[in-house]
Design an enzyme around this catalytic site. Structure first.
Site, PDB file in Angstrom:
ATOM      1  N   LYS A 192       0.084  -1.202   0.489  1.00  0.00           N
ATOM      2  CA  LYS A 192       0.190   0.136  -0.337  1.00  0.00           C
ATOM      3  C   LYS A 192       0.686   1.438   0.010  1.00  0.00           C
ATOM      4  CE  LYS A 192      -2.760   3.077   3.211  1.00  0.00           C
ATOM      5  NZ  LYS A 192      -3.687   2.498   4.067  1.00  0.00           N
ATOM      6  N   ASP A 201      -2.681  10.734   3.100  1.00  0.00           N
ATOM      7  CA  ASP A 201      -4.919  10.169   3.063  1.00  0.00           C
ATOM      8  C   ASP A 201      -5.327  11.499   3.512  1.00  0.00           C
ATOM      9  OD1 ASP A 201      -7.144   8.744   3.093  1.00  0.00           O
ATOM     10  OD2 ASP A 201      -5.772   6.960   4.439  1.00  0.00           O
ATOM     11  N   LYS A 244     -10.869  12.574   6.940  1.00  0.00           N
ATOM     12  CA  LYS A 244     -10.280  13.366   8.544  1.00  0.00           C
ATOM     13  C   LYS A 244     -10.024  14.102   9.131  1.00  0.00           C
ATOM     14  CE  LYS A 244      -7.225   9.376   6.990  1.00  0.00           C
ATOM     15  NZ  LYS A 244      -7.291   7.986   7.467  1.00  0.00           N
ATOM     16  N   ASP A 301       1.500   6.738   5.393  1.00  0.00           N
ATOM     17  CA  ASP A 301       0.624   5.861   4.787  1.00  0.00           C
ATOM     18  C   ASP A 301       1.058   4.586   3.806  1.00  0.00           C
ATOM     19  OD1 ASP A 301      -1.707   4.660   5.837  1.00  0.00           O
ATOM     20  OD2 ASP A 301      -3.728   5.809   4.910  1.00  0.00           O
ATOM     21  N   ASP A 330     -12.371   6.110   3.179  1.00  0.00           N
ATOM     22  CA  ASP A 330     -11.027   6.367   4.132  1.00  0.00           C
ATOM     23  C   ASP A 330     -11.089   4.791   4.225  1.00  0.00           C
ATOM     24  OD1 ASP A 330      -8.895   7.298   5.445  1.00  0.00           O
ATOM     25  OD2 ASP A 330     -10.310   7.689   7.708  1.00  0.00           O
ATOM     26  N   GLU A 384      -8.986   3.209   1.985  1.00  0.00           N
ATOM     27  CA  GLU A 384      -8.408   3.494   0.034  1.00  0.00           C
ATOM     28  C   GLU A 384      -7.617   2.048  -0.308  1.00  0.00           C
ATOM     29  OE1 GLU A 384      -5.049   5.185   2.832  1.00  0.00           O
ATOM     30  OE2 GLU A 384      -7.934   5.591   2.690  1.00  0.00           O
ATOM     31  N   ARG A 415      -6.730  -0.687   1.141  1.00  0.00           N
ATOM     32  CA  ARG A 415      -7.582  -2.665   0.229  1.00  0.00           C
ATOM     33  C   ARG A 415      -8.063  -1.618  -1.501  1.00  0.00           C
ATOM     34  NH1 ARG A 415     -11.567  -3.006   4.947  1.00  0.00           N
ATOM     35  NH2 ARG A 415     -10.681  -1.527   6.235  1.00  0.00           N
TER      36      ARG A 415
END
Length: 519
Positions: free
Chosen positions: A269, A274, A281, A292, A352, A354, A356
């Site tokens: 990932k 993010d 968020k 992230d 949020d 995202e 996966r």
């Protein structure tokens, strides 16, 4: 065999003994000691005298003057301390890092790191201690680029192995390959949202692997994303309107010179920032989300270790899914229905979630390669800073979750043992029926629900569920033990172990994976 430039934070000079280090022209000015076993008699006696004067020396870093050889020298003593049944080898890394930090404060210019001797319980203590010192000496990429005068904290350190310079040289060769991987992972994982936006990550990776045995391929065409990676493209849609933020999928592949004994495939990932997307968020929790991408950073780092070691019979593939989860008029939203590469209809429940989405189609592609090419003994991984639930569950350890074939191969305990040796700890979580039920489609016309609309930290089994989603969205749920084509798959959630702002990225789980697959 090393390829390309050195990825060490400074030059390392192994020496035979203290007399050599202290009496030559380029004399070490500081001794960094983290264990008082097998020390030079004068130094051991001085430390014992200090203990009678200050009992705190046994539990805190101290700095004092000592005469060893012809002239006085500064000694930084950073004790490992008394080790309980619940301590692990990381105590050596922590002590070495603290010694380097204290030596810098003391004004040292050329320190000598006196490594601990291996013990029956911690055979890798010298290796882990040196890695801990190098972690402390890492200088962030942007500081190296922007202020070249600060590109190193030390130009050189000395290294004294308890068994002499030759053993020090052997250890250094091992550490160089591991540190090269961690160095790359820190550069990518620690870069800010602009310096390590997806296009610039691709540029960095192309440069880092240029001229070596790892082939790099970059996918950047939005039309290809739409066709082959639709879940990834959903996340990329908003960022794709800004050229410097457009997504990239980076493939790295190493083919061994001999017939492969096994195939290791890592999908990482790489969310460069993010915002949470439309499910933004809020409340000040967005800061730090440049980290992230540490899953993809670790995959690049592992492939760097592969490049350095060039295993004779291990086929390794890494995929970096680099995307920014931006918010704007083009961003994907909850309730959208997106059909994955595997033909699975996915309903978005929370933008949020995202990570996966970013990995699923690339993971599916790797599954297809395993089946179509008959790759030997394949093991697929996803590596991600995926859930806050993982941090709540296990703190600063990584988590491994195995599917049926991986569990039958005893993978989780073996990876955990490998991590214990090198100070890269894992906890094991078990996937259960409830995780798959949670993500199965809830209404007619959908196959899979991507996520609920609560944070993972408020969701029961919040770190296991995403692994179930990744299997359902890619068809890996049909590659279990009783299937015609069982495939080992493990999901690694490194949200707790990757290193959060303001700490230096750790490079986890590079050390454990290298210990498990490249020894």
């Amino acid at each position: 065999m090393q390829v390309g430039r050195s990825y060490l934070p400074c030059e390392i000079d192994p020496v035979d003994n203290l007399e050599v280090a202290l009496n030559r022209a380029a004399r070490c000015d500081t001794l960094c000691v983290i264990d008082d076993a097998n020390l030079h008699p004068v130094l051991a006696r001085e430390i014992e005298q200090q203990k009678t004067f200050d009992a705190g020396i046994c539990s805190e870093v101290s700095c004092f003057r000592c005469t060893v050889g012809s002239e006085p020298v500064r000694v930084v003593y950073s004790p490992v301390g008394e080790l309980s049944d619940f301590d692990d080898v990381r105590r050596y890394a922590e002590a070495a890092g603290q010694a380097m930090r204290r030596a810098l404060k003391a004004g040292a210019k050329f320190p000598l790191l006196v490594l601990p001797a291996p013990t029956e319980r911690f055979s890798a203590a010298p290796l882990v201690a040196l890695l801990g010192a190098l972690h402390e000496l890492y200088v962030p990429l942007q500081l190296r680029e922007d202020v070249p005068a600060k590109r190193q904290r030390y130009a050189k350190i000395g290294l004294l192995h308890p068994d002499g310079a030759q053993r020090g040289q052997d250890l250094l060769r091992q550490v160089q390959s591991l540190e090269a991987g961690r160095f790359v992972a820190r550069d990518i994982g620690g870069g800010d949202p602009e310096r390590m936006a997806p296009p610039r990550v691709a540029e960095y990776v192309l440069q880092a692997f240029a001229g070596g045995p790892v082939k790099v391929t970059v996918v950047d065409d939005p039309r290809v994303f739409e066709r082959d990676y639709p879940l990834f493209q959903a996340v990329n849609r908003a960022a794709g309107t800004v050229e410097r933020h457009r997504g990239r999928i980076v493939f790295l592949e190493y083919r061994p010179p001999k017939p492969a004994r096994k195939t290791v495939v890592l999908v990482g990932k790489g969310v460069t920032y993010d915002t949470g997307g439309a499910d933004i968020k809020a409340g000040g929790v967005m800061a730090g989300m440049s980290r992230d991408k540490c899953g993809a950073a670790a995959v690049a780092g592992f492939m760097k270790v592969v490049e350095q070691r060039q295993p004779q019979d291990v086929h390794a593939i890494g995929v970096l899914c680099m995307v920014r989860n931006s918010v704007g008029e083009e961003c994907y939203v909850s309730d959208e229905m997106v059909t994955s590469r595997a033909g699975v209809r996915v309903r978005v429940g929370n933008t949020d979630a995202e990570g996966r989405m970013a990995m699923a189609d690339a993971l599916c592609q790797m599954k297809e390669r395993v089946l179509s090419e008959g790759l030997p003994d394949p093991h697929l991984y996803t590596v991600a800073t995926l859930t806050g639930h993982a941090v709540l569950a296990v703190g600063n350890s990584a988590i491994v979750m195995d599917n049926g074939p991986a569990r039958a191969a005893n993978h989780g305990p073996e990876l955990q043992r490998a991590g214990e040796v090198v100070g890269d700890p894992f906890e094991i979580s078990v996937l259960r029926r409830e995780d798959f039920d949670f993500h199965r489609g809830k209404c007619y016309g959908e196959d899979v629900l991507q996520a609920n609309n609560l944070p993972s930290s408020r969701t029961p089994r919040g770190h296991q569920g995403p692994a179930a989603f990744l299997m359902l969205a890619t068809g890996l749920d049909k590659c279990g033990l009783s299937s015609a084509h069982p495939i080992k798959y493990s999901h690694l959630d490194i949200a707790g172990s990757a290193g959060d702002v303001p700490d230096t990225p750790t490079g986890s789980p590079i050390l454990a994976l290298a210990q498990a697959h490249l020894q």
